[in-house]
Design a protein around this motif. Sequence first.
Motif, mmCIF file in Angstrom:
data_model
loop_
_atom_site.group_PDB
_atom_site.id
_atom_site.type_symbol
_atom_site.label_atom_id
_atom_site.label_comp_id
_atom_site.label_asym_id
_atom_site.label_seq_id
_atom_site.Cartn_x
_atom_site.Cartn_y
_atom_site.Cartn_z
ATOM 1 N N ALA A 140 -26.450 2.996 32.619
ATOM 2 C CA ALA A 140 -27.190 2.681 33.849
ATOM 3 C C ALA A 140 -27.725 1.254 33.851
ATOM 4 C CB ALA A 140 -28.329 3.680 34.035
ATOM 5 N N LYS A 141 -28.153 0.752 32.691
ATOM 6 C CA LYS A 141 -28.746 -0.584 32.667
ATOM 7 C C LYS A 141 -27.717 -1.668 32.950
ATOM 8 C CE LYS A 141 -28.670 -0.925 27.588
ATOM 9 N NZ LYS A 141 -29.554 -1.013 26.399
ATOM 10 N N PHE A 142 -26.483 -1.466 32.515
ATOM 11 C CA PHE A 142 -25.434 -2.441 32.818
ATOM 12 C C PHE A 142 -24.994 -2.339 34.271
ATOM 13 C CE2 PHE A 142 -24.983 -2.574 28.187
ATOM 14 C CZ PHE A 142 -24.896 -3.945 27.995
ATOM 15 N N ILE A 143 -24.930 -1.128 34.788
ATOM 16 C CA ILE A 143 -24.568 -0.942 36.194
ATOM 17 C C ILE A 143 -25.625 -1.577 37.098
ATOM 18 C CG2 ILE A 143 -24.221 0.785 38.000
ATOM 19 C CD1 ILE A 143 -23.079 2.627 35.776
ATOM 20 N N ARG A 144 -26.911 -1.367 36.781
ATOM 21 C CA ARG A 144 -27.986 -1.959 37.593
ATOM 22 C C ARG A 144 -27.943 -3.493 37.508
ATOM 23 N NH1 ARG A 144 -33.161 -0.641 39.647
ATOM 24 N NH2 ARG A 144 -33.803 -2.473 40.846
ATOM 25 N N THR A 145 -27.730 -4.023 36.310
ATOM 26 C CA THR A 145 -27.646 -5.476 36.165
ATOM 27 C C THR A 145 -26.483 -6.035 36.966
ATOM 28 O OG1 THR A 145 -28.591 -5.304 33.937
ATOM 29 C CG2 THR A 145 -27.484 -7.363 34.498
ATOM 30 N N ALA A 146 -25.344 -5.365 36.913
ATOM 31 C CA ALA A 146 -24.174 -5.809 37.678
ATOM 32 C C ALA A 146 -24.469 -5.813 39.172
ATOM 33 C CB ALA A 146 -22.978 -4.907 37.372
ATOM 34 N N ARG A 200 -18.355 -8.162 30.866
ATOM 35 C CA ARG A 200 -17.267 -8.207 31.844
ATOM 36 C C ARG A 200 -17.594 -7.352 33.072
ATOM 37 N NH1 ARG A 200 -13.000 -5.820 30.646
ATOM 38 N NH2 ARG A 200 -11.770 -6.937 32.214
ATOM 39 N N LEU A 201 -18.259 -6.221 32.857
ATOM 40 C CA LEU A 201 -18.671 -5.378 33.981
ATOM 41 C C LEU A 201 -19.637 -6.136 34.878
ATOM 42 C CD1 LEU A 201 -18.744 -2.467 35.289
ATOM 43 C CD2 LEU A 201 -20.801 -2.104 33.911
ATOM 44 N N ILE A 202 -20.604 -6.826 34.282
ATOM 45 C CA ILE A 202 -21.609 -7.548 35.057
ATOM 46 C C ILE A 202 -20.984 -8.728 35.802
ATOM 47 C CG2 ILE A 202 -23.702 -8.950 34.890
ATOM 48 C CD1 ILE A 202 -24.442 -7.196 32.414
ATOM 49 N N LEU A 203 -20.127 -9.491 35.136
ATOM 50 C CA LEU A 203 -19.516 -10.652 35.772
ATOM 51 C C LEU A 203 -18.567 -10.249 36.901
ATOM 52 C CD1 LEU A 203 -18.726 -12.888 32.653
ATOM 53 C CD2 LEU A 203 -20.495 -13.282 34.383
ATOM 54 N N VAL A 272 -34.662 -4.505 33.288
ATOM 55 C CA VAL A 272 -33.971 -5.461 34.148
ATOM 56 C C VAL A 272 -35.019 -6.242 34.932
ATOM 57 C CG1 VAL A 272 -32.349 -5.756 36.066
ATOM 58 C CG2 VAL A 272 -31.942 -3.973 34.352
ATOM 59 N N THR A 273 -34.942 -7.569 34.892
ATOM 60 C CA THR A 273 -35.860 -8.439 35.621
ATOM 61 C C THR A 273 -35.066 -9.248 36.640
ATOM 62 O OG1 THR A 273 -37.298 -8.615 33.682
ATOM 63 C CG2 THR A 273 -37.613 -10.237 35.441
ATOM 64 N N VAL A 274 -35.497 -9.170 37.899
ATOM 65 C CA VAL A 274 -34.818 -9.869 38.986
ATOM 66 C C VAL A 274 -35.819 -10.792 39.661
ATOM 67 C CG1 VAL A 274 -33.464 -9.638 41.099
ATOM 68 C CG2 VAL A 274 -33.319 -7.867 39.321
ATOM 69 N N ASN A 275 -35.612 -12.094 39.517
ATOM 70 C CA ASN A 275 -36.527 -13.081 40.104
ATOM 71 C C ASN A 275 -37.988 -12.767 39.794
ATOM 72 O OD1 ASN A 275 -34.487 -14.662 41.179
ATOM 73 N ND2 ASN A 275 -34.468 -13.589 43.140
ATOM 74 N N GLY A 276 -38.235 -12.413 38.537
ATOM 75 C CA GLY A 276 -39.593 -12.173 38.073
ATOM 76 C C GLY A 276 -40.105 -10.753 38.236
ATOM 77 N N GLU A 277 -39.388 -9.901 38.945
ATOM 78 C CA GLU A 277 -39.817 -8.506 39.149
ATOM 79 C C GLU A 277 -39.102 -7.599 38.156
ATOM 80 O OE1 GLU A 277 -40.150 -5.116 42.701
ATOM 81 O OE2 GLU A 277 -39.213 -7.062 43.102
ATOM 82 N N ASP A 278 -39.882 -6.806 37.414
ATOM 83 C CA ASP A 278 -39.334 -5.951 36.365
ATOM 84 C C ASP A 278 -38.980 -4.563 36.886
ATOM 85 O OD1 ASP A 278 -39.648 -7.953 34.522
ATOM 86 O OD2 ASP A 278 -41.519 -7.173 33.703
ATOM 87 N N PHE A 279 -37.859 -4.053 36.349
ATOM 88 C CA PHE A 279 -37.437 -2.681 36.626
ATOM 89 C C PHE A 279 -37.054 -2.038 35.299
ATOM 90 C CE2 PHE A 279 -36.287 -5.344 40.228
ATOM 91 C CZ PHE A 279 -36.803 -4.651 41.312
ATOM 92 N N VAL A 304 -5.596 7.305 36.546
ATOM 93 C CA VAL A 304 -6.726 6.944 35.698
ATOM 94 C C VAL A 304 -7.717 6.097 36.487
ATOM 95 C CG1 VAL A 304 -7.437 5.724 33.601
ATOM 96 C CG2 VAL A 304 -5.299 7.013 33.626
ATOM 97 N N GLN A 305 -8.995 6.461 36.418
ATOM 98 C CA GLN A 305 -10.023 5.693 37.112
ATOM 99 C C GLN A 305 -10.103 4.280 36.559
ATOM 100 O OE1 GLN A 305 -13.741 7.870 36.982
ATOM 101 N NE2 GLN A 305 -13.073 9.324 38.547
ATOM 102 N N ALA A 306 -10.548 3.356 37.397
ATOM 103 C CA ALA A 306 -10.529 1.928 37.059
ATOM 104 C C ALA A 306 -11.254 1.614 35.757
ATOM 105 C CB ALA A 306 -11.120 1.124 38.203
ATOM 106 N N LEU A 307 -12.415 2.219 35.530
ATOM 107 C CA LEU A 307 -13.211 1.894 34.340
ATOM 108 C C LEU A 307 -12.580 2.400 33.050
ATOM 109 C CD1 LEU A 307 -16.885 2.505 35.560
ATOM 110 C CD2 LEU A 307 -15.592 0.367 35.508
ATOM 111 N N LEU A 308 -11.614 3.299 33.161
ATOM 112 C CA LEU A 308 -10.983 3.898 31.987
ATOM 113 C C LEU A 308 -9.570 3.386 31.738
ATOM 114 C CD1 LEU A 308 -12.063 7.622 32.501
ATOM 115 C CD2 LEU A 308 -12.892 6.086 30.716
ATOM 116 N N ARG A 309 -9.091 2.491 32.557
ATOM 117 C CA ARG A 309 -7.706 2.043 32.428
ATOM 118 C C ARG A 309 -7.509 1.258 31.130
ATOM 119 N NH1 ARG A 309 -5.098 -0.861 37.296
ATOM 120 N NH2 ARG A 309 -3.270 -0.288 36.044
#
Length: 336
Positions: A140-146, A200-203, A272-279, A304-309
């Motif tokens: 979840a933390k990588f998905i939210r950051t992305a 790579r997920l985030i970018l 996760v911090t976005v422009n100074g606001e923490d989550f 096959v789903q994209a994330l598992l290819r």
Amino acid sequence: MSIGVAIIGSGIFAREEHLPVARASPDFALKAIYSRSLQSAQNLASGVEGVDLYSEDAGAGRSYADLLAREDVQAVIIALPILAQPEYIKQALSAGKHVLSEKPIAKDLATAQELLQWYTANIDTSKTLWAVAENYRYLAKFIRTAEEVRRLGGVKNFRVSVRSLIKTDFKYYKTEWRRTPAHQGGFVLDGGIHLVAGLRLILGEQEALASVSAQSSLLQEYLAPVDTVDAVAQTKSGASGAITMSYGSAFNDFVFEFDCAQGAVTLNFDRVTVNGEDFEVPFEGRGVNHEVAGFAASIRDGAVQALLRPEQALADLEVMEGIFTSNGARVELRLQ
């Protein structure tokens, strides 16, 4: 109707994640466990009823080939040492079983590309599916950051710093194939490939990595051949970034930072911090339940789903191999 599945391998991750996830899954029915020794298969299956055990020393009718011959087993989850996996993957696919194999896809890029070429040349990929597990793509933390990086748009610069110290009493260090690795990069490949997958997920595709240049070092002799890498990278859009990964460091950090067109996004452990606001992103497990559910959905949908290819796992490995082989030179990335 549930999909009959077997777990191939009896190591730490199979015990802590694959076994409980497979048993709890509404999509799969666990039919069998295979390990290279009967004792290790029995250890994994302790307290589990109704599951048949297979190993090369279990006697007639209990080999890996015998398991693959079962019609009530339609899929296998393979979690074996890195060097062992390709042959087990090939055998399962050749027997018509859908495969979810653990990362990394192989020990090096050449082996991975040969395996993927073999799959597309010898297997009907519309009927027998091969997926590669990477649980960091489901955290979840990588998905939210992305999501936040996409929202702010236009990555201009980024920094990844993940450092810790693997001690000799660490459970994963105690596994023989990790303690004396025959694969490149040692713990940095085994653990660092997760971090590259998260980056790579985030970018995303728009900011895909285009090149890396790196130096490697060994801070703790018992973590040979390498426990630390420091890299600079550039994306296809021209953004530059620094990547530090160490498993032999006195420091303990887990930071992903992104300077975007409309502000900054930081992932610091689970915050996760976005422009100074923490989550704070609650820890909801290691993502294996989501990737196994994605594997089941892939089987039902026939794709096959994209994330598992496997191509995603191949791209992760390309970055890691580029880092290991760079020795300070720029390495162009072609598979991103």
